[in-house]
Design an enzyme around this catalytic site. Sequence first.
Site, PDB file in Angstrom:
ATOM      1  N   ASP A   1      20.067  80.064 157.735  1.00 63.77           N
ATOM      2  CA  ASP A   1      21.255  80.196 156.899  1.00 63.77           C
ATOM      3  C   ASP A   1      22.208  81.130 157.631  1.00 63.77           C
ATOM      4  O   ASP A   1      21.910  81.596 158.728  1.00 63.77           O
ATOM      5  CB  ASP A   1      20.868  80.725 155.508  1.00 63.77           C
ATOM      6  CG  ASP A   1      21.819  80.287 154.412  1.00 63.77           C
ATOM      7  OD1 ASP A   1      23.033  80.193 154.694  1.00 63.77           O
ATOM      8  OD2 ASP A   1      21.368  80.057 153.273  1.00 63.77           O
TER       9      ASP A   1
ATOM     10  N   HIS B   1      31.481  83.242 151.958  1.00 65.10           N
ATOM     11  CA  HIS B   1      31.996  82.645 150.727  1.00 65.10           C
ATOM     12  C   HIS B   1      33.519  82.659 150.661  1.00 65.10           C
ATOM     13  O   HIS B   1      34.100  82.431 149.598  1.00 65.10           O
ATOM     14  CB  HIS B   1      31.395  83.308 149.477  1.00 65.10           C
ATOM     15  CG  HIS B   1      30.013  82.843 149.182  1.00 65.10           C
ATOM     16  ND1 HIS B   1      29.409  83.030 147.958  1.00 65.10           N
ATOM     17  CD2 HIS B   1      29.096  82.191 149.939  1.00 65.10           C
ATOM     18  CE1 HIS B   1      28.184  82.522 147.984  1.00 65.10           C
ATOM     19  NE2 HIS B   1      27.976  82.013 149.186  1.00 65.10           N
TER      20      HIS B   1
ATOM     21  N   GLU C   1      21.082  74.984 146.979  1.00 62.77           N
ATOM     22  CA  GLU C   1      20.896  76.390 147.348  1.00 62.77           C
ATOM     23  C   GLU C   1      21.930  77.293 146.692  1.00 62.77           C
ATOM     24  O   GLU C   1      21.618  78.395 146.237  1.00 62.77           O
ATOM     25  CB  GLU C   1      20.949  76.543 148.871  1.00 62.77           C
ATOM     26  CG  GLU C   1      20.478  77.900 149.385  1.00 62.77           C
ATOM     27  CD  GLU C   1      21.545  78.972 149.405  1.00 62.77           C
ATOM     28  OE1 GLU C   1      21.193  80.159 149.605  1.00 62.77           O
ATOM     29  OE2 GLU C   1      22.750  78.651 149.222  1.00 62.77           O
ATOM     30  N   GLU C   2      23.176  76.837 146.650  1.00 61.01           N
ATOM     31  CA  GLU C   2      24.246  77.698 146.144  1.00 61.01           C
ATOM     32  C   GLU C   2      24.131  77.992 144.650  1.00 61.01           C
ATOM     33  O   GLU C   2      24.792  78.894 144.146  1.00 61.01           O
ATOM     34  CB  GLU C   2      25.617  77.088 146.451  1.00 61.01           C
ATOM     35  CG  GLU C   2      25.980  77.049 147.935  1.00 61.01           C
ATOM     36  CD  GLU C   2      26.208  78.420 148.562  1.00 61.01           C
ATOM     37  OE1 GLU C   2      26.047  79.427 147.854  1.00 61.01           O
ATOM     38  OE2 GLU C   2      26.537  78.465 149.760  1.00 61.01           O
TER      39      GLU C   2
ATOM     40  N   ASP D   1      28.594  78.382 155.774  1.00 64.16           N
ATOM     41  CA  ASP D   1      27.423  78.616 154.929  1.00 64.16           C
ATOM     42  C   ASP D   1      27.245  77.371 154.050  1.00 64.16           C
ATOM     43  O   ASP D   1      27.931  77.228 153.051  1.00 64.16           O
ATOM     44  CB  ASP D   1      27.661  79.867 154.089  1.00 64.16           C
ATOM     45  CG  ASP D   1      26.622  80.098 153.008  1.00 64.16           C
ATOM     46  OD1 ASP D   1      25.520  79.532 153.113  1.00 64.16           O
ATOM     47  OD2 ASP D   1      26.930  80.837 152.047  1.00 64.16           O
TER      48      ASP D   1
END
Length: 344
Positions: A242, A322, A221-222, A187
């Site tokens: 994504d 994550h 993005e994060e 990711d």
Amino acid sequence: MSKDYVDYMVEETRKILAIDSPSGYTREVADYVMEEYKKLGYEPQLTVKGGILVAIGGRDKENAVQLEAHIDTLGAMVAEIKSNGRLRVTAVGGMNANNAEAENCKVITRFNGNYEGTLQLINASIHVNDEYDGIKRSYDSVEVILDENVKTKKDTEKLGIMTGDFVCFDPRTTVTKSGYIKSRFLDDKLSVGILLGYAKYLKEENVTPERMIYQHITVFEEVGHGGAASIPEGVTEVISVDMGCVGEGLACDETQVSICAKDSHGPYHYDVVSGLIKAAKENNIDFAVDVYPHYGSDADVALTAGYDVRHGLIGAGVYASHGYERSHVDGVKNTFELLKAYLG
């Protein structure tokens, strides 16, 4: 033919994963991806925020599509040099402390090079710490132990380490004989590899899609604002490529492409979702449609920023998001095939 492109996408993913890039520290990886686009024969532009925008071809510039993927990852930042020379850190993005515990890392100083270390529970020796099992893992209960002979705050400061330095975690990338891709930060670097593969396919096969297609590789993005800018005039549709969520209550697995109907921001555009499903069915692509309970994408952010566009979200299935994530080469292939089928 598809296997050659999938092999390229997996290899590019490996290379991109090897370049540290937590949100806010992405110039090196952006430079690499820029050069790869140039090798493919494109003319990428570096955005003011540090992302990459590139037109990859198509006829209709008034009904264009923008594909978005992000190269920024989770990480940490030095918040304090402690009296014993160890580092208190704060999260960059959403990596849980219990997932990062015992991971090797690098501290990137601004002017004095990099230093290796490990994120450990404070008092991490189980033979010494009677409370080891019961301690709630948070960024207040872990610390970075440097692989340097430091015993005081002054020792660490002499290395040039200071508050605000980035901490980058080891991705530990591997691809198994059975085709599983395991790494931190799939990711969303896996999707960046897929977008490069799609751009390579258009160029090498001399394919001109009906609609103009842009690719935007975002870098924040994060932390929530990757897709908030840099949408060219004429774009009427934004699709985030994504990770596809894999977990209990969801249909997707790592070998499929996931089409998201709704995430925590709300439903994706009905016509876009329907078009993606139709393209997958008509081309015998292995897919799943899911609702993601805890998720936001660059396409969501584009709408929040005020862009008047339709939006969608697809991605190869990724398990353990994550954390130490896992996907599969078949998920890469199915995502690539869906882009081809939907966009032409």
